[in-house]
Motif scaffolding. Structure first.
Motif, short mmCIF file in Angstrom:
data_model
loop_
_atom_site.label_atom_id
_atom_site.label_comp_id
_atom_site.label_asym_id
_atom_site.label_seq_id
_atom_site.Cartn_x
_atom_site.Cartn_y
_atom_site.Cartn_z
N VAL A 142 -50.20 26.48 -67.13
CA VAL A 142 -49.58 25.45 -67.97
C VAL A 142 -48.41 26.04 -68.77
O VAL A 142 -47.36 25.40 -68.92
N LYS A 143 -48.58 27.26 -69.25
CA LYS A 143 -47.50 27.92 -69.99
C LYS A 143 -46.28 28.12 -69.11
O LYS A 143 -45.13 27.90 -69.54
N LEU A 144 -46.48 28.54 -67.86
CA LEU A 144 -45.37 28.73 -66.94
C LEU A 144 -44.65 27.41 -66.66
O LEU A 144 -43.42 27.37 -66.57
N ALA A 145 -45.43 26.34 -66.51
CA ALA A 145 -44.81 25.04 -66.26
C ALA A 145 -43.97 24.59 -67.44
O ALA A 145 -42.84 24.11 -67.28
N ALA A 146 -44.50 24.76 -68.65
CA ALA A 146 -43.76 24.37 -69.86
C ALA A 146 -42.50 25.22 -70.02
O ALA A 146 -41.43 24.71 -70.36
N LYS A 147 -42.63 26.50 -69.74
CA LYS A 147 -41.48 27.40 -69.84
C LYS A 147 -40.39 27.01 -68.86
O LYS A 147 -39.21 27.02 -69.19
N TYR A 148 -40.79 26.63 -67.66
CA TYR A 148 -39.81 26.22 -66.65
C TYR A 148 -39.06 24.97 -67.08
O TYR A 148 -37.83 24.89 -66.98
N LEU A 149 -39.78 23.97 -67.58
CA LEU A 149 -39.14 22.71 -67.97
C LEU A 149 -38.21 22.90 -69.17
O LEU A 149 -37.12 22.35 -69.21
N VAL A 150 -38.64 23.70 -70.15
CA VAL A 150 -37.80 23.95 -71.32
C VAL A 150 -36.56 24.74 -70.92
O VAL A 150 -35.44 24.46 -71.36
N PHE A 151 -36.75 25.74 -70.06
CA PHE A 151 -35.62 26.54 -69.60
C PHE A 151 -34.60 25.67 -68.87
O PHE A 151 -33.39 25.82 -69.06
N LYS A 152 -35.08 24.77 -68.06
CA LYS A 152 -34.16 23.91 -67.32
C LYS A 152 -33.36 23.02 -68.25
O LYS A 152 -32.14 22.84 -68.07
N GLN A 153 -34.01 22.48 -69.29
CA GLN A 153 -33.30 21.62 -70.24
C GLN A 153 -32.24 22.42 -71.00
O GLN A 153 -31.12 21.95 -71.20
N GLN A 154 -32.58 23.63 -71.42
CA GLN A 154 -31.62 24.47 -72.12
C GLN A 154 -30.46 24.84 -71.21
O GLN A 154 -29.29 24.87 -71.64
N LYS A 155 -30.76 25.13 -69.96
CA LYS A 155 -29.73 25.53 -69.01
C LYS A 155 -28.73 24.42 -68.78
O LYS A 155 -27.51 24.64 -68.75
N VAL A 156 -29.22 23.19 -68.64
CA VAL A 156 -28.33 22.05 -68.42
C VAL A 156 -27.41 21.85 -69.61
O VAL A 156 -26.23 21.56 -69.45
N LEU A 157 -27.93 22.04 -70.83
CA LEU A 157 -27.12 21.87 -72.03
C LEU A 157 -26.01 22.92 -72.08
O LEU A 157 -24.85 22.60 -72.34
N ILE A 158 -26.35 24.17 -71.82
CA ILE A 158 -25.35 25.25 -71.85
C ILE A 158 -24.30 25.02 -70.77
O ILE A 158 -23.09 25.19 -71.00
N ASN A 159 -24.74 24.62 -69.58
CA ASN A 159 -23.80 24.36 -68.50
C ASN A 159 -22.83 23.24 -68.84
O ASN A 159 -21.63 23.32 -68.55
N ALA A 160 -23.35 22.19 -69.47
CA ALA A 160 -22.52 21.05 -69.81
C ALA A 160 -21.48 21.42 -70.86
O ALA A 160 -20.32 21.01 -70.77
N LEU A 161 -21.87 22.22 -71.85
CA LEU A 161 -20.91 22.65 -72.87
C LEU A 161 -19.82 23.53 -72.27
O LEU A 161 -18.64 23.41 -72.63
N HIS A 162 -20.22 24.41 -71.37
CA HIS A 162 -19.23 25.27 -70.71
C HIS A 162 -18.26 24.43 -69.88
O HIS A 162 -17.05 24.66 -69.91
N THR A 163 -18.78 23.47 -69.16
CA THR A 163 -17.93 22.62 -68.33
C THR A 163 -17.01 21.76 -69.20
O THR A 163 -15.85 21.53 -68.85
N ALA A 164 -17.52 21.30 -70.34
CA ALA A 164 -16.69 20.51 -71.25
C ALA A 164 -15.52 21.31 -71.78
O ALA A 164 -14.44 20.77 -72.01
#
Length: 346
Positions: A142-164
């Motif tokens: 369960v910890k690995l699943a939560a870590k994966y989902l949180v990491f993905k959300q953070q990654k999308v945010l960073i990518n979007a700011l860089h692209t902007a």
């Protein structure tokens, strides 16, 4: 539980393919709608940049391999323990080894039919320890699943700011708005569960001799890990099939839950990215709306710099309020008026 773990491995192994935006290690900049900014580029073309390559997500495969090894040891130890205590287990028996493996899988996946149960203190003690260790291992999953989902959300945010920063916030918002949520994996998982369900019903009818309604009932209680126990596998071949079928069934269920959670995460991440980029856009209209031409108040570059420094929390209103009053400047001209206009726009 091992079925849920198997789905986590599949998700984490493909983590690098999940992102729809280029990866870059940047801070969270304040963005302006600069007409003289860089030329527009697309999200797909940005994926090929060296920054995206160097900062591509790395899956924590060594930890997953160790966790998989722990589960193999766990199920092996459980099988050997139940085989050694076979005379302390009551219920309808077939082959000692098959029954031990079957009981281990039924216990591990929390199905718990109750067709094989411990009936003295020693076997109950061993079974209690087996269940406790299984719950601890499942907590890691369960910890690995939560870590994966949180990491993905953070990654999308960073990518979007860089692209902007590369293509401008307004164009970035348009690109983000055009991205559609992918439901393909959820649909495939549902189809896989349906096929698995039908196969189980077929075996229960042909091998175990159940009526069709009893087979549907048994398949449903098994795949949802309810396992009332009034209908279960009772033949040697049926239990051999049940070991594989129960494991893959709980795996399909866990994978479906993960895909649904991932879709929800994508939806929320898209909303978050749009809010962050939009909240940091400062357009000329914001300053024009704050101007009061009748009183001769027009905001220039100095006002913009002061506002940006305050927004970045580099200065406070009190830091320069006295200095602005000394030169006869209303300190509300920048610190209060422009933010108010910006908030009204939102």
């Amino acid at each position: 539980m091992l079925g849920h773990f198997n789905s986590i491995i599949a998700m984490a192994a493909n983590a690098a393919k999940q992102t729809k935006l280029p990866m870059a290690a940047t801070d969270s900049p304040n963005l302006t709608n600069d007409e003289n900014g860089p030329k527009k580029t697309t999200f797909q073309s940005s994926k090929a940049t060296s920054v995206a390559t160097n900062c591509a997500p790395r899956t924590n495969l060594p930890d997953l391999k160790w966790l998989g090894l722990y589960y193999v040891i766990y199920i092996g130890a459980g099988t050997l323990s139940f085989w050694a205590l076979r005379n302390h287990i009551r219920g309808k028996k077939t082959n000692d080894f098959v029954d031990s493996l079957y009981m281990s899988v039924v216990t591990m996946t929390t199905v718990g039919y109750g067709d094989l149960v411990p009936h003295d203190f020693l076997s109950q003690l061993v079974c209690t320890g087996f269940i406790t260790v299984g719950m601890l291992l499942f907590g890691i999953v369960v910890k690995l699943a939560a870590k994966y989902l949180v990491f993905k959300q953070q990654k999308v945010l960073i990518n979007a700011l860089h692209t902007a920063r590369k293509m401008g916030p307004m164009e970035a918002l348009k690109e983000i708005e055009s991205i559609e949520i992918d439901y393909t994996k959820c649909i495939i998982s549902l189809i896989a569960m349906a096929v698995h369900f039908v196969i189980g019903i077929f075996v229960l009818v042909t091998v175990e001799g159940m009526e069709i309604e009893d087979a549907v009932y048994c398949a449903c209680t098994t795949m949802t890990t309810v396992g009332f126990g009034d209908e279960s596998f009772s033949s040697e071949f049926g239990r051999m099939f049940g070991v594989l079928w129960i494991f893959t069934g709980t795996s399909c269920l866990g994978q479906l839950f993960l895909y649904v959670a991932e879709v929800y995460t994508d939806i929320e991440a898209k909303k978050l990215v749009k809010w962050v980029i939009a909240s940091n856009i400062i357009d000329k209209k914001d300053f024009e709306a704050a101007d009061n031409l009748e009183k001769g108040k027009v905001h220039g570059a100095a006002d913009f710099i002061l506002y940006k420094l305050k927004e970045m929390r580099k200065i406070k209103k009190e830091d320069i309020s006295c200095a602005m009053k000394d030169v006869g400047v209303d300190d509300r001209s920048v610190f209060d008026v422009i933010p108010a206009q910006s908030s009204e726009k939102k």
